[in-house]
Design a protein around this motif. Structure first.
Motif, PDB file in Angstrom:
ATOM      1  N   ALA A  71       0.840  -1.202   0.000  1.00  0.00           N
ATOM      2  CA  ALA A  71       0.000   0.000   0.000  1.00  0.00           C
ATOM      3  C   ALA A  71       0.874   1.251   0.000  1.00  0.00           C
ATOM      4  N   GLU A  72       1.964   1.219   0.767  1.00  0.00           N
ATOM      5  CA  GLU A  72       2.888   2.359   0.806  1.00  0.00           C
ATOM      6  C   GLU A  72       3.561   2.578  -0.538  1.00  0.00           C
ATOM      7  N   ARG A  73       3.694   1.509  -1.329  1.00  0.00           N
ATOM      8  CA  ARG A  73       4.343   1.617  -2.646  1.00  0.00           C
ATOM      9  C   ARG A  73       3.326   1.862  -3.766  1.00  0.00           C
ATOM     10  N   GLY A  74       2.073   2.110  -3.409  1.00  0.00           N
ATOM     11  CA  GLY A  74       1.053   2.449  -4.404  1.00  0.00           C
ATOM     12  C   GLY A  74       0.306   1.271  -4.993  1.00  0.00           C
ATOM     13  N   PHE A  75       0.427   0.077  -4.375  1.00  0.00           N
ATOM     14  CA  PHE A  75      -0.268  -1.115  -4.856  1.00  0.00           C
ATOM     15  C   PHE A  75      -1.510  -1.362  -3.995  1.00  0.00           C
ATOM     16  N   ALA A  76      -2.680  -1.183  -4.587  1.00  0.00           N
ATOM     17  CA  ALA A  76      -3.929  -1.407  -3.859  1.00  0.00           C
ATOM     18  C   ALA A  76      -4.257  -2.894  -3.835  1.00  0.00           C
ATOM     19  N   ALA A  77      -4.782  -3.362  -2.716  1.00  0.00           N
ATOM     20  CA  ALA A  77      -5.188  -4.768  -2.596  1.00  0.00           C
ATOM     21  C   ALA A  77      -6.591  -4.917  -3.183  1.00  0.00           C
ATOM     22  N   TYR A  78      -6.664  -5.198  -4.487  1.00  0.00           N
ATOM     23  CA  TYR A  78      -7.981  -5.327  -5.103  1.00  0.00           C
ATOM     24  C   TYR A  78      -8.581  -6.713  -4.902  1.00  0.00           C
ATOM     25  N   GLU A  79      -7.755  -7.658  -4.440  1.00  0.00           N
ATOM     26  CA  GLU A  79      -8.195  -9.011  -4.079  1.00  0.00           C
ATOM     27  C   GLU A  79      -7.289  -9.456  -2.938  1.00  0.00           C
ATOM     28  N   ILE A  80      -7.680 -10.474  -2.204  1.00  0.00           N
ATOM     29  CA  ILE A  80      -6.947 -10.852  -0.998  1.00  0.00           C
ATOM     30  C   ILE A  80      -5.442 -10.977  -1.239  1.00  0.00           C
ATOM     31  N   SER A  81      -5.050 -11.578  -2.346  1.00  0.00           N
ATOM     32  CA  SER A  81      -3.636 -11.853  -2.595  1.00  0.00           C
ATOM     33  C   SER A  81      -3.076 -11.100  -3.793  1.00  0.00           C
TER      34      SER A  81
ATOM     35  N   PHE B 225      -2.367  -7.343  -5.897  1.00  0.00           N
ATOM     36  CA  PHE B 225      -2.142  -5.921  -5.648  1.00  0.00           C
ATOM     37  C   PHE B 225      -1.720  -5.230  -6.946  1.00  0.00           C
ATOM     38  N   ALA B 226      -2.276  -4.052  -7.172  1.00  0.00           N
ATOM     39  CA  ALA B 226      -1.917  -3.298  -8.373  1.00  0.00           C
ATOM     40  C   ALA B 226      -2.297  -1.837  -8.176  1.00  0.00           C
ATOM     41  N   PRO B 227      -1.594  -0.922  -8.838  1.00  0.00           N
ATOM     42  CA  PRO B 227      -2.032   0.476  -8.826  1.00  0.00           C
ATOM     43  C   PRO B 227      -3.428   0.578  -9.444  1.00  0.00           C
ATOM     44  N   ASP B 228      -4.140   1.624  -9.120  1.00  0.00           N
ATOM     45  CA  ASP B 228      -5.490   1.810  -9.656  1.00  0.00           C
ATOM     46  C   ASP B 228      -5.484   1.714 -11.178  1.00  0.00           C
ATOM     47  N   GLY B 229      -6.428   0.950 -11.702  1.00  0.00           N
ATOM     48  CA  GLY B 229      -6.585   0.809 -13.145  1.00  0.00           C
ATOM     49  C   GLY B 229      -5.745  -0.284 -13.770  1.00  0.00           C
ATOM     50  N   LEU B 230      -4.909  -0.966 -12.969  1.00  0.00           N
ATOM     51  CA  LEU B 230      -4.024  -1.987 -13.533  1.00  0.00           C
ATOM     52  C   LEU B 230      -4.300  -3.386 -12.985  1.00  0.00           C
ATOM     53  N   ALA B 231      -5.472  -3.576 -12.413  1.00  0.00           N
ATOM     54  CA  ALA B 231      -5.858  -4.927 -11.974  1.00  0.00           C
ATOM     55  C   ALA B 231      -5.918  -5.849 -13.182  1.00  0.00           C
ATOM     56  N   CYS B 232      -5.627  -7.123 -12.961  1.00  0.00           N
ATOM     57  CA  CYS B 232      -5.605  -8.098 -14.055  1.00  0.00           C
ATOM     58  C   CYS B 232      -7.030  -8.438 -14.479  1.00  0.00           C
ATOM     59  N   ARG B 233      -7.365  -8.201 -15.728  1.00  0.00           N
ATOM     60  CA  ARG B 233      -8.744  -8.354 -16.191  1.00  0.00           C
ATOM     61  C   ARG B 233      -9.236  -9.790 -16.129  1.00  0.00           C
ATOM     62  N   HIS B 234      -8.395 -10.749 -16.565  1.00  0.00           N
ATOM     63  CA  HIS B 234      -8.913 -12.112 -16.583  1.00  0.00           C
ATOM     64  C   HIS B 234      -9.078 -12.639 -15.163  1.00  0.00           C
TER      65      HIS B 234
END
Length: 307
Positions: free
Chosen positions: A154-164, A166-175
């Motif tokens: 989180a401090e490095r800008g990676f949001a936890a969009y799923e339990i395991s 992490f990605a910056p906003d807009g870069l979550a894995c689509r599949h």
């Protein structure tokens, strides 16, 4: 060849094409060819930047090879790179895990998957644990690593969009998001899995292809399909899986979509939600049911209550 592929498999201008790669089996030439072919997201199974842990995991690459593969990927023009890591390895120290996370962030990575090591029955790790060849990490250290992962990333800008994941906003894995949201998917090739819903299959069907490439080709030649297993889901099973998968996501499980998809209210189908909310494991926010911070730590138990 690439032109012919695009004629057979046309795609939209903003398609995301992800390829999983082993850092020990790629080079600059191969990565350049993949990028020209249309692949625009790579997923590297790095697992660790410590060679002794890579040997424990049975990986064929070294930490140096992993970093070289990441550098080659950037040179080849890949701007979106996933990196998989594993924590709670036998003998692993918390500071080693922190170093792995820092090195991953320093590689220009746009997505990090951080999974704790599991000892599933039938795997070599399960067998080695039973023989005491591997001693699982203690729960306190595993918990500390889990908390460290979420805090540091989180401090490095990676949001936890799923339990395991992490990605910056807009870069979550689509599949990945498609799987967790219960979407349809088609698996092509030996061992691939698929899932679909349609009017005649409202709860869905999933199937898998023959695992062996030889058996895969033989099945296609004999029957024009490589399908080896098939399962029809019933309403209750499909609903439980939809809840479990969506709860893994930070956004939570959409209650309105659940009601439409399964022709019933969530609380009516799963009355245990009242107790889970009372125990502080789940909460409702913006028409979604979500894990609370406490529920996140006991996620497996929460998920099991719906399956």
């Amino acid at each position: 060849m690439y032109k012919r592929q695009r004629e057979l498999w046309p795609w939209s201008a903003d398609v995301e094409i992800t390829l999983e790669a082993n850092p020990g089996t790629v080079d600059a030439t191969k990565l350049g060819g993949l990028r020209r072919a249309g692949v625009n997201r790579l997923s590297f199974g790095v697992q660790s930047f410590h060679d002794h842990h890579l040997r424990t995991l049975g990986r064929i690459h070294s930490a140096a090879q992993a970093e070289r593969a990441l550098a080659d990927a950037h040179t080849a023009g890949f701007a979106n790179i996933n990196l998989d890591l594993i924590f709670a390895l036998p003998g692993q120290h918390v500071d080693e895990w922190a170093a792995d996370l820092e090195r991953a962030c320093a590689q220009g990575t746009t997505h990090i998957s951080a999974y704790n090591l599991t000892y599933e029955e039938g795997t070599a790790f399960h067998h080695w644990r039973a023989e005491r060849r591997l001693v699982p990490l203690d729960e306190d250290s595993e918990f500390e690593m889990f908390q460290l992962t979420r805090r540091l990333l989180a401090e490095r800008g990676f949001a936890a969009y799923e339990i395991s994941n992490f990605a910056p906003d807009g870069l979550a894995c689509r599949h990945n998001l498609n799987y967790w949201r219960g979407g349809d998917y088609l698996g092509v090739g030996a061992g691939a899995h698929s899932f679909e819903r349609r009017a005649s299959l409202p709860w869905g069907r999933r199937w898998s292809n023959a695992k062996s490439p030889v058996a895969y080709l033989q099945r296609i030649a004999a029957t024009a399909t490589a399908e080896a297993t098939s399962e029809m889901l019933d309403r209750r099973q499909a609903a439980g899986e939809f809840v479990f998968l969506n709860l893994r996501c930070a956004a939570g499980m959409p209650t309105a979509e659940f009601a439409t998809r399964f022709a019933g209210e969530f609380a009516a189908m799963f009355p245990q939600v009242v107790e889970l909310e009372r125990d502080g494991l789940l909460c409702e926010a913006q028409d979604h049911i979500k894990l609370t911070p406490k529920g996140l730590l006991l996620a497996d138990s929460v998920f099991a209550s719906f399956l």
